[in-house]
Design an enzyme around this catalytic site. Sequence first.
Site, mmCIF file in Angstrom:
data_model
loop_
_atom_site.group_PDB
_atom_site.id
_atom_site.type_symbol
_atom_site.label_atom_id
_atom_site.label_comp_id
_atom_site.label_asym_id
_atom_site.label_seq_id
_atom_site.Cartn_x
_atom_site.Cartn_y
_atom_site.Cartn_z
ATOM 1 N N GLN A 1 0.790 -1.111 0.132
ATOM 2 C CA GLN A 1 0.080 0.126 0.065
ATOM 3 C C GLN A 1 0.875 1.447 0.027
ATOM 4 O O GLN A 1 0.509 2.395 -0.079
ATOM 5 C CB GLN A 1 -1.018 -0.111 1.336
ATOM 6 C CG GLN A 1 -1.985 -1.154 1.310
ATOM 7 C CD GLN A 1 -2.191 -1.346 2.527
ATOM 8 O OE1 GLN A 1 -3.564 -0.579 3.248
ATOM 9 N NE2 GLN A 1 -1.993 -2.106 3.629
ATOM 10 N N ASN A 2 2.097 1.051 0.281
ATOM 11 C CA ASN A 2 2.904 2.298 0.204
ATOM 12 C C ASN A 2 3.354 2.838 -1.137
ATOM 13 O O ASN A 2 3.425 2.315 -2.150
ATOM 14 C CB ASN A 2 4.558 1.740 0.883
ATOM 15 C CG ASN A 2 4.322 1.166 2.276
ATOM 16 O OD1 ASN A 2 3.061 1.371 2.906
ATOM 17 N ND2 ASN A 2 5.069 0.684 2.877
ATOM 18 N N VAL A 3 3.275 3.910 -0.946
ATOM 19 C CA VAL A 3 3.795 4.830 -2.404
ATOM 20 C C VAL A 3 5.211 5.061 -2.424
ATOM 21 O O VAL A 3 5.668 5.858 -3.260
ATOM 22 C CB VAL A 3 2.824 6.162 -2.260
ATOM 23 C CG1 VAL A 3 1.370 5.776 -2.516
ATOM 24 C CG2 VAL A 3 3.068 7.117 -1.220
ATOM 25 N N HIS B 1 -1.599 1.469 -4.209
ATOM 26 C CA HIS B 1 -2.075 2.749 -3.982
ATOM 27 C C HIS B 1 -0.953 3.876 -4.854
ATOM 28 O O HIS B 1 -1.038 5.007 -4.661
ATOM 29 C CB HIS B 1 -1.975 3.187 -2.569
ATOM 30 C CG HIS B 1 -3.057 2.496 -1.788
ATOM 31 N ND1 HIS B 1 -2.947 2.369 -0.544
ATOM 32 C CD2 HIS B 1 -4.181 1.694 -1.968
ATOM 33 C CE1 HIS B 1 -4.076 1.765 -0.009
ATOM 34 N NE2 HIS B 1 -4.608 1.476 -0.850
ATOM 35 N N GLY C 1 3.001 -4.359 8.978
ATOM 36 C CA GLY C 1 3.053 -3.079 9.006
ATOM 37 C C GLY C 1 1.949 -2.142 8.578
ATOM 38 O O GLY C 1 1.962 -1.136 7.860
HETATM 39 P P1 OAD Z 1 -1.445 3.144 8.833
HETATM 40 O O1 OAD Z 1 -0.877 4.480 9.289
HETATM 41 O O2 OAD Z 1 -2.872 3.058 8.829
HETATM 42 O O3 OAD Z 1 -0.943 1.912 9.689
HETATM 43 C C1 OAD Z 1 0.275 1.734 9.936
HETATM 44 C C2 OAD Z 1 0.686 0.771 11.200
HETATM 45 O O4 OAD Z 1 2.066 0.465 11.108
HETATM 46 C C3 OAD Z 1 0.252 1.030 12.525
HETATM 47 O O5 OAD Z 1 -0.916 0.195 12.668
HETATM 48 C C4 OAD Z 1 1.397 0.708 13.381
HETATM 49 O O6 OAD Z 1 1.045 -0.067 14.431
HETATM 50 C C5 OAD Z 1 2.305 0.002 12.630
HETATM 51 N N1 OAD Z 1 3.604 0.479 12.707
HETATM 52 C C6 OAD Z 1 4.142 1.752 12.997
HETATM 53 N N2 OAD Z 1 5.449 1.520 13.101
HETATM 54 C C7 OAD Z 1 5.862 0.388 13.288
HETATM 55 C C8 OAD Z 1 7.158 -0.510 13.288
HETATM 56 N N3 OAD Z 1 8.151 0.207 13.656
HETATM 57 N N4 OAD Z 1 7.088 -1.606 13.326
HETATM 58 C C9 OAD Z 1 5.641 -2.342 12.972
HETATM 59 N N5 OAD Z 1 4.607 -1.716 12.827
HETATM 60 C C10 OAD Z 1 4.716 -0.478 13.008
HETATM 61 O O7 OAD Z 1 -0.909 2.709 7.467
HETATM 62 P P2 OAD Z 1 -1.301 1.857 6.236
HETATM 63 O O8 OAD Z 1 -2.068 0.684 7.058
HETATM 64 O O9 OAD Z 1 -0.381 1.408 5.398
HETATM 65 O O10 OAD Z 1 -3.330 5.202 1.461
HETATM 66 O O11 OAD Z 1 -2.443 2.643 5.659
HETATM 67 C C11 OAD Z 1 -3.173 2.158 4.424
HETATM 68 C C12 OAD Z 1 -3.395 3.273 3.590
HETATM 69 O O12 OAD Z 1 -4.042 4.430 4.221
HETATM 70 C C13 OAD Z 1 -1.897 3.915 3.062
HETATM 71 O O13 OAD Z 1 -1.739 3.251 2.063
HETATM 72 C C14 OAD Z 1 -2.820 5.370 2.670
HETATM 73 C C15 OAD Z 1 -3.547 5.781 3.679
HETATM 74 O O14 OAD Z 1 -4.393 6.653 3.542
HETATM 75 C C16 OAD Z 1 -3.418 6.189 0.386
HETATM 76 O O15 OAD Z 1 -2.875 7.089 0.537
HETATM 77 C C17 OAD Z 1 -4.270 5.976 -0.848
#
Ligand code: OAD
Length: 228
Positions: free
Chosen positions: A87-89, A105, A179
């Site tokens: 999902q990372n850009v 994404h 992540g």
């Molecule tokens: P989120 O910000 O929703 O979630 C990131 C997750 O990473 C959190 O649940 C944290 O617990 C976890 N996390 C943070 N630091 C960590 C570490 N050091 N080790 C392990 N886990 C860690 O991000 P995404 O789920 O990727 O879309 O979000 C999905 C989409 O929402 C993104 O691609 C973006 C956003 O809106 C668009 O922009 C289209």
Amino acid sequence: MKKKLVVLTGAGVSVESGVATFRDNNGLWEQYRVEDVASIEGWHRDPALVLDFYNQRRLQLATVKPNAAHFALAELEKDWDVTILTQNVDNLHERAGSTRIFHLHGLLTQVRPENCYNDVDNYSEESVFDIGYDVVNLGDLAPNGAQLRPHIVWFGEAVPYINAAIDHVMDADILLIVGTSLQVYPAAGLINYYQGNRLVLINRDETPYDHRADLVFHESLGDIFSQL
Ligand code: OAD
């Protein structure tokens, strides 16, 4: 034949490279309104603001490096048939050496004309341009004369490669989810297509799908992958 390992990644993978997540404390969605910078309405309202938001992300991407998690996932290709669904850009998976990556994404280093839609069934890779770490300004036009926009999937827009991603998940021997808060669809829904019994979830915080995993680790990815 190598077994098939499918990895769904999210912003947590890139945290230890210095890239902010979206929903954590100090995440991007605390600093910006999603509807301003990640929706087609926001783009029509204030395209300069949207370009600036992604220009900043792109410039920052030039300054960060892949971390232990990206490298460990690339390394797994020695023993596994690995597909990364991210999902990372950012482009940190490819810079770490992973070779089969689907950017669900979009990608910060790519742009496309604003009149070329990201329709999942009518998606033309030919209209997407690599711009590396350059900035894009109002007035920067594609060869078809239209304003360039980030090749990023905004809320409400179709997700390219989702059908390919579903096929990979259905064929997976192991599904590894790392992540991601699993709050954004359709990416989070990919979990429902997995048919095996080796679903491993590694995320610092709980997710709505923890109960579905065969193994769950609530730990920092850096800690886990640096030990592998
Ligand atoms: P989120 O910000 O929703 O979630 C990131 C997750 O990473 C959190 O649940 C944290 O617990 C976890 N996390 C943070 N630091 C960590 C570490 N050091 N080790 C392990 N886990 C860690 O991000 P995404 O789920 O990727 O879309 O979000 C999905 C989409 O929402 C993104 O691609 C973006 C956003 O809106 C668009 O922009 C289209």
